[in-house]
Scaffold this active site. Structure first.
Site, short mmCIF file in Angstrom:
data_model
loop_
_atom_site.label_atom_id
_atom_site.label_comp_id
_atom_site.label_asym_id
_atom_site.label_seq_id
_atom_site.Cartn_x
_atom_site.Cartn_y
_atom_site.Cartn_z
N GLU A 56 -0.53 -9.12 -0.90
CA GLU A 56 -1.98 -9.32 -0.74
C GLU A 56 -2.72 -9.28 -2.08
OE1 GLU A 56 -2.22 -6.31 2.43
OE2 GLU A 56 -3.42 -7.80 3.48
N GLY A 78 0.74 -4.94 0.77
CA GLY A 78 -0.42 -4.97 -0.12
C GLY A 78 -0.10 -5.58 -1.48
N ALA A 129 0.88 -1.17 0.00
CA ALA A 129 0.00 0.00 0.00
C ALA A 129 0.92 1.22 0.00
CB ALA A 129 -0.87 -0.02 1.25
N GLU A 134 4.26 -5.26 7.24
CA GLU A 134 3.47 -4.26 7.98
C GLU A 134 3.83 -4.20 9.46
OE1 GLU A 134 2.24 -6.52 5.89
OE2 GLU A 134 0.76 -5.61 4.55
N1 COA Z 1 4.65 3.19 -0.43
C1 COA Z 1 5.06 4.35 -0.95
N2 COA Z 1 6.25 4.52 -1.56
C2 COA Z 1 7.04 3.43 -1.66
C3 COA Z 1 6.67 2.18 -1.14
C4 COA Z 1 5.41 2.08 -0.51
N3 COA Z 1 4.96 0.93 0.00
N4 COA Z 1 7.68 1.30 -1.37
C5 COA Z 1 8.64 2.00 -2.02
N5 COA Z 1 8.26 3.27 -2.20
C6 COA Z 1 8.98 4.36 -2.87
C7 COA Z 1 10.15 4.86 -2.01
O1 COA Z 1 9.67 5.82 -1.08
C8 COA Z 1 11.02 5.45 -3.09
O2 COA Z 1 10.49 6.69 -3.49
P1 COA Z 1 11.48 7.96 -3.77
O3 COA Z 1 12.50 7.44 -4.75
O4 COA Z 1 10.57 9.01 -4.32
O5 COA Z 1 12.08 8.29 -2.45
C9 COA Z 1 10.86 4.51 -4.26
O6 COA Z 1 9.61 3.84 -4.04
C10 COA Z 1 11.94 3.46 -4.36
O7 COA Z 1 12.02 2.78 -3.13
P2 COA Z 1 13.37 2.64 -2.27
O8 COA Z 1 12.98 2.37 -0.86
O9 COA Z 1 14.25 3.83 -2.52
O10 COA Z 1 14.00 1.36 -2.96
P3 COA Z 1 15.04 0.36 -2.30
O11 COA Z 1 15.59 -0.45 -3.42
O12 COA Z 1 15.99 1.07 -1.43
O13 COA Z 1 14.14 -0.57 -1.34
C11 COA Z 1 12.18 -1.82 -0.73
C12 COA Z 1 13.10 -1.37 -1.86
C13 COA Z 1 11.00 -2.58 -1.36
C14 COA Z 1 12.92 -2.75 0.22
C15 COA Z 1 11.65 -0.61 0.06
O14 COA Z 1 11.14 0.33 -0.86
C16 COA Z 1 10.58 -0.90 1.05
O15 COA Z 1 10.83 -1.46 2.09
N6 COA Z 1 9.31 -0.50 0.74
C17 COA Z 1 8.20 -0.60 1.64
C18 COA Z 1 7.70 -2.00 1.76
C19 COA Z 1 6.59 -2.08 2.80
O16 COA Z 1 6.78 -1.88 3.97
N7 COA Z 1 5.37 -2.38 2.33
C20 COA Z 1 4.23 -2.53 3.16
C21 COA Z 1 3.41 -1.32 3.12
S1 COA Z 1 2.00 -1.46 4.20
#
Ligand code: COA
Length: 277
Positions: free
Chosen positions: A131, A128, A85, A151
């Site tokens: 999901e 999500g 999400a 989460e």
């Molecule tokens: N919601 C909003 N933005 C998200 C996102 C999410 N769930 N997951 C990634 N992004 C965005 C980041 O903020 C970043 O944006 P920016 O470049 O404008 O700052 C972009 O996507 C790239 O992500 P980044 O974190 O820089 O990539 P990474 O290679 O360092 O890490 C992940 C990848 C997937 C490990 C990391 O993005 C992450 O942990 N995301 C969240 C996962 C999560 O907790 N999901 C559950 C949500 S309830």
């Protein structure tokens, strides 16, 4: 407005009734790892309505947009189905702010579809994203896929049906491990525990997914819906009632044109030309 969901309706040759389509949906926010924001949920819900009302659509495939080329001096973003999400929509919100959205969301709209759905997962499918893949009937992944329900690390739990679908699909212990641990699951492990149906090389995932979908799209669309409904019944009904529900669906198929077409084609060693009735 940003086009957050791209639609590609692919024609299925040799499908009967003629005009069969595989509808391929691309989650299109690659710079945000295709995170599922409000707008994307709305688009998914709209497409679900279209799928139900269009008899030609036989199968739905959901995938994530590939990363865009890296800007100069910046690193490329990783591949993703959906990294969850959209977390930026969570900050400062209380339960009253989010309740109505979570009561009517894209995960349930996909789950409610009467037609088969396939998630094609290359890269991250987190929160999500996992999901949404679980809301689909089947999951095909690349060897770069990474699943998980992180989460718990945000002080949350899955809210798109993840606790329930993981438990039904993988069992109680694995669901607990995934939701409480919040760790990522590599493609090979996802295959071992039954979270995905098949794993392919990244370069082969798309063509393998289309062939997989084509195989289903060429069956009788009527019988496919009945089969999906019968399998779904097992999730809600006690076992003995489920067996009765299946038998009732099976017997009713003897009144359909497609049962007669299928049986006759088998006996005459021909390919069935389904009527869809
Ligand atoms: N919601 C909003 N933005 C998200 C996102 C999410 N769930 N997951 C990634 N992004 C965005 C980041 O903020 C970043 O944006 P920016 O470049 O404008 O700052 C972009 O996507 C790239 O992500 P980044 O974190 O820089 O990539 P990474 O290679 O360092 O890490 C992940 C990848 C997937 C490990 C990391 O993005 C992450 O942990 N995301 C969240 C996962 C999560 O907790 N999901 C559950 C949500 S309830």
């Amino acid at each position: 407005m940003e086009e957050v969901l791209l639609i590609d309706d692919v024609h299925v040759e040799d499908s009967y009734p003629k005009g069969g389509i595989i509808s391929i949906w691309t989650l299109n926010r690659p710079n945000k790892l295709n995170a599922l924001n409000h707008q994307l949920h709305e688009e998914i819900k709209k497409q679900c309505q279209r799928v139900e009302s269009d008899d030609n659509i036989r199968v739905v495939v959901i995938k994530g947009a590939k990363p865009l080329p890296a800007l100069e001096g910046k690193r490329a973003k990783p591949s993703a189905f959906a990294a969850g999400a959209d977390i930026s929509e969570f900050e400062g919100k209380n339960s009253d702010d989010v309740r109505s959205f979570f009561e009517d969301n894209g995960w349930e709209a996909v789950w409610r579809l009467s037609k088969p759905t396939i998630a094609m997962v290359d890269g991250f499918a987190l929160g999500g994203g996992t999901e949404l893949a679980l809301s689909c009937d089947m999951r095909l992944a690349s060897n770069d896929a990474k699943f998980g329900q992180p989460e718990i690390n945000l002080g949350l739990i899955p809210g798109g049906g993840g606790t329930q679908r993981l438990c039904r699909l993988l069992g109680y212990g694995k669901a607990m491990e995934i939701v409480l641990g919040g760790n990522m699951i590599e493609a090979d492990d996802a295959l071992k525990i039954g979270l995905v149906n098949h794993v392919f090389e990244s370069s082969e995932l798309e063509s393998a997914t289309i062939s997989f979908a084509m195989n289903i799209a060429k069956k009788s669309p009527y019988t496919i819906k009945v089969a999906k409904r019968a399998i779904r019944a097992s999730l809600d009904l006690p076992f003995s009632e489920g067996v009765l529900a299946e038998r009732s669906e099976f017997v009713a198929l003897f009144d359909t044109e497609d049962k007669e077409i299928g049986v006759k084609a088998f006996l005459e060693r021909k390919n069935p030309k389904w009527s869809g009735r």
